[in-house]
Design an enzyme around this catalytic site. Structure first.
Site, mmCIF file in Angstrom:
data_model
loop_
_atom_site.group_PDB
_atom_site.id
_atom_site.type_symbol
_atom_site.label_atom_id
_atom_site.label_comp_id
_atom_site.label_asym_id
_atom_site.label_seq_id
_atom_site.Cartn_x
_atom_site.Cartn_y
_atom_site.Cartn_z
ATOM 1 N N HIS A 59 -1.706 19.754 6.987
ATOM 2 C CA HIS A 59 -2.641 18.689 6.629
ATOM 3 C C HIS A 59 -1.935 17.333 6.653
ATOM 4 O O HIS A 59 -0.763 17.231 6.269
ATOM 5 C CB HIS A 59 -3.242 18.938 5.245
ATOM 6 N N HIS A 84 -2.520 6.858 5.439
ATOM 7 C CA HIS A 84 -3.087 5.755 4.658
ATOM 8 C C HIS A 84 -4.298 5.139 5.360
ATOM 9 O O HIS A 84 -4.207 4.702 6.514
ATOM 10 C CB HIS A 84 -2.017 4.690 4.419
ATOM 11 N N CYS A 86 0.799 -1.221 0.000
ATOM 12 C CA CYS A 86 0.000 0.000 0.000
ATOM 13 C C CYS A 86 0.840 1.283 0.000
ATOM 14 O O CYS A 86 0.287 2.367 -0.150
ATOM 15 C CB CYS A 86 -0.930 -0.006 1.203
ATOM 16 N N HIS A 142 12.607 1.185 4.884
ATOM 17 C CA HIS A 142 12.414 -0.226 4.515
ATOM 18 C C HIS A 142 12.985 -1.098 5.621
ATOM 19 O O HIS A 142 14.160 -1.009 5.958
ATOM 20 C CB HIS A 142 13.116 -0.523 3.187
ATOM 21 N N HIS A 172 -14.295 5.482 5.416
ATOM 22 C CA HIS A 172 -15.742 5.296 5.497
ATOM 23 C C HIS A 172 -16.378 5.268 4.109
ATOM 24 O O HIS A 172 -17.237 4.424 3.830
ATOM 25 C CB HIS A 172 -16.357 6.421 6.335
ATOM 26 N N ASN A 186 -10.475 0.693 2.103
ATOM 27 C CA ASN A 186 -9.030 0.649 1.886
ATOM 28 C C ASN A 186 -8.784 0.466 0.395
ATOM 29 O O ASN A 186 -8.983 -0.615 -0.151
ATOM 30 C CB ASN A 186 -8.425 -0.508 2.684
#
Length: 527
Positions: A423, A427, A256, A335, A456, A460
Site C-alpha cells: 500500500h 501526500h 507538509c 533534507h 477529492h 490538502n
C-alpha cells in the site's frame, strides 16, 4: 530567472496548457515543470547510505541468536560441567579473559544498539461537520464578496480549482463561512479552528483506544504556520490535564512532511523512555494563513488547503503488540535545505502590498523530484527483496563504470517497490505529484487510489493527509496481516520523508472514522 509570480501568470495565457497540481503546498506549474524521470540518474552515495542502515541492523540482529545460544547453554550446564571447565581453563588465563571480554562487549553492544519496537496502537482523523463544507463555487463567491481580489485573481483561482482534483465536500473553517467575510482573521478565530480539529481527533482517539490521557508520557505536535503562545502542545496538556512530567514538544515551520518527522521524534523518545505511550498530533491552520492579496504564486494554497488533522497513538509496551494495528519498520528523511533553490522554493513572505503568503517557486517540482529520488534510493536497500536489489545494483555499477558510448543499459533501473510494499500513501498535496509518482514508480491505479480520493474528499490537509489515506485503506478493508504500507510526504525546506509500517493483524476501520459516512461512495471518477 523568472519570478514565481511570472511563472504563475503563464498559467492564464492563451497558449498555457492545462496547469497541474504539484507537491507540498500544491503548487500549480506549467507542464514543462514536472517531476524528473528517476530513470535518468541515481546517485551512488545514497545507495551506500541505505546499505549502511541495512548493515547496521544486520549486525545487531546477528548478535541476537548468539546471545540466545549462550543463555540457553548456560541454563543447561550442570555442576560437573562447570568443574570440568574450570580444570580445563585453570592454566589458560588468557582464554578466560578473552572470552569474558568478548561476552561483555557483545552483550553491551547488543543492549545499547538494540532498537525497541514501536507500535501504532490506533490513529484518528478529524471529520469536519457538514456545515463546514464549501463547494468550489461557494468558495469563489466568498472570495469575491471579501473584496480582496481583482477579477484576474478570481479567474486564476477558478482555473486552479477546476484542475485541482478537489471535490465539493472539502471543508473550510467557520471564519470563512461568515458573511460578510472577515477581511483580517483574528487570533481567537484561528485558535478556535485548531482546537476544534485537534480536540476532535484526540477525543475520538481516546474513545476508541480506551486510553487514560494521564498514561501518555510523550506528546509531539506539528503545525507548520500557526504557532501561538502558549503552544498547541500546551493547549492539549491543559485540555486533557496531562501529567506534569510529560515530554511535550511543538514543531513549527516544517511543512507538509512534518507528520513523519513528528513520528520519528516520538520513536526516538520511545527508545529512551520505557513502558509508555506517545501521542503525535499533525495539523495546520487555514484561518490564520489564508492569503488576501493578488500575487498569483501565493494564491494557489488558498485553493488547495482545507481543514484537517490527525492524532496517532504510539507505544513501546510489548503488551500492546497484541492489540496494535502496525509496527514501525523504517523512517528515512531527506533534507535538501543546503541548496539555496531548494530552501526558497516554498517561502513565506510578504508580497508587494505587505500581505503575507507562501510563495511557490517554479522550480518546486524539479526540487521535489530530486528529494524524492534521494529518499527512495536510500530506502530501497531497507525494504526491497534481494532480487530487486541485485538488479538495481548491477545496473548502477555498469552505468557508473562503463563509458557513455559503451553502456549496456543506457537508462537506470528503478526497482519495483510493489514487491516490497502493498500500500502507498502519497501526500495529497496536489494532483500532479500523484500522477508523476504513479508513472515514475510504475504503480497501478489502486496504489494511488487512497491519495486521489483523500485529495477529492478532504483536500490538502498538510501533514495529516497521509493518515487520511491510511484510514481510507482501512475503511476499504484492504489492510491484511503482514501487509506493508509506505507513507511519502513532502515539505518546505525542502524535505522528503518516508515511513514504512507493517500490519500486525487484519486491520478494521476505527469507529467514527473520517470515511465512515462516505466510504461506499468511493472511488469516484475524477475528471
Amino acid at each position: 530567472m523568472e519570478s514565481g509570480s511570472s511563472a504563475a501568470q503563464k498559467l492564464t495565457t492563451a497558449h498555457g496548457a492545462a496547469a497541474s497540481t504539484a507537491v507540498g503546498v500544491g503548487v500549480q506549474v506549467h507542464q514543462s515543470y514536472k517531476l524528473p524521470d528517476f530513470l535518468l540518474s541515481v546517485n551512488l552515495k545514497y545507495v551506500k547510505l541505505g546499505y549502511h542502515y541495512l548493515i547496521s541492523n544486520l549486525l545487531t540482529l546477528s548478535l541476537t541468536p548468539l546471545t540466545a545460544a549462550v543463555i540457553f547453554k548456560a541454563m543447561h550446564t550442570t555442576p560437573d560441567d562447570l568443574r570440568r571447565l574450570c580444570l580445563h581453563l585453570q592454566y589458560n588465563l588468557a582464554t578466560i579473559v578473552t572470552c569474558s571480554a568478548l561476552l561483555v562487549f557483545g552483550s553491551t553492544f547488543y543492549i545499547l544498539t538494540r532498537t525497541r519496537p514501536v507500535y501504532l496502537v490506533d490513529h484518528s482523523c478529524y471529520r469536519p461537520p457538514n456545515s463546514l463544507k464549501m463547494p468550489g463555487q461557494m468558495f469563489l463567491d466568498r472570495m469575491r464578496i471579501a473584496g480582496c481580489f481583482d477579477e484576474s485573481s478570481l479567474e486564476f483561482q477558478r482555473k486552479i480549482l477546476e484542475r485541482s482534483g478537489l471535490g465539493d465536500d472539502t471543508c473550510l473553517p467557520e471564519s470563512m463561512h461568515v458573511l460578510p467575510p472577515i477581511r483580517r482573521p483574528t487570533m481567537n478565530a484561528a485558535r478556535k479552528e485548531s482546537e476544534q480539529v485537534i480536540f476532535g481527533a484526540l477525543d475520538n482517539l481516546f474513545a476508541n483506544t480506551k486510553i487514560n490521557p494521564k498514561e501518555i508520557g510523550i506528546l509531539v505536535v506539528n503545525s507548520s504556520l500557526f504557532n501561538p503562545t502558549p503552544s498547541l502542545s500546551a493547549t492539549i496538556v491543559n485540555k486533557y490535564k496531562l501529567r506534569g512530567n510529560i515530554r511535550s514538544l511543538n514543531l513549527g515551520g516544517m511543512g507538509c512532511s512534518a507528520g513523519v518527522i513528528a513520528v520519528d521524534l516520538a520513536k526516538d523518545l520511545l527508545q529512551i523512555h520505557r513502558n509508555t505511550y506517545a501521542v503525535v498530533v499533525s495539523t495546520e491552520n487555514i484561518t490564520h494563513n489564508s492569503y488576501r492579496g493578488t500575487q498569483k504564486s501565493m494564491l494557489i494554497p488558498n485553493c488547495l488547503f482545507r481543514v484537517g488533522g490527525a492524532a496517532v497513538l504510539l507505544s513501546n509496551k510489548s503488551s500492546d503488540r497484541k492489540t496494535a494495528k502496525y509496527k514501525l519498520l523504517h523512517i528515512v528523511r531527506t533534507h535538501r535545505g543546503a541548496n539555496d533553490k531548494a530552501y526558497r522554493c516554498v517561502y513565506q513572505e510578504e508580497d508587494e502590498e505587505g500581505k503575507t503568503g507562501v510563495n511557490l517557486s517554479k522550480n518546486l517540482m524539479a526540487i521535489a523530484g530530486g528529494a524524492l529520488k534521494t529518499n527512495i534510493t536510500t530506502l530501497g536497500p531497507l525494504v526491497l527483496p534481494i532480487s530487486e536489489q541485485l538488479l538495481f545494483f548491477a545496473n548502477l555499477v555498469f552505468n557508473k563504470l562503463l563509458p557513455n558510448n559503451k553502456k549496456i543499459i543506457k537508462r537506470g533501473y528503478i526497482p519495483d517497490f510493489k514487491l516490497a510494499v502493498e500500500h502507498f500513501c502519497i501526500h495529497a498535496g496536489g494532483r500532479a505529484v500523484i500522477d508523476e509518482l504513479e508513472k515514475n514508480l510504475d504503480l497501478e491505479e489502486v496504489h494511488v487510489e487512497a491519495s486521489r480520493m483523500t485529495l477529492h474528499r478532504f483536500g490538502n490537509t498538510s501533514s495529516s493527509s497521509i493518515w487520511y489515506e491510511l484510514a481510507y485503506i482501512e475503511a476499504k478493508r484492504r489492510m491484511k496481516k503482514g501487509n506493508r504500507v509506505w507513507q511519502i510526504a513532502f515539505g518546505s525546506g525542502f524535505k522528503c520523508n518516508s515511513a514504512v509500517w507493517e500490519a500486525l493483524r487484519n486491520v478494521e476501520p476505527s469507529e467514527n472514522g473520517a470515511w465512515e459516512d462516505c466510504i461506499d461512495m468511493y472511488p469516484v471518477k475524477i475528471v
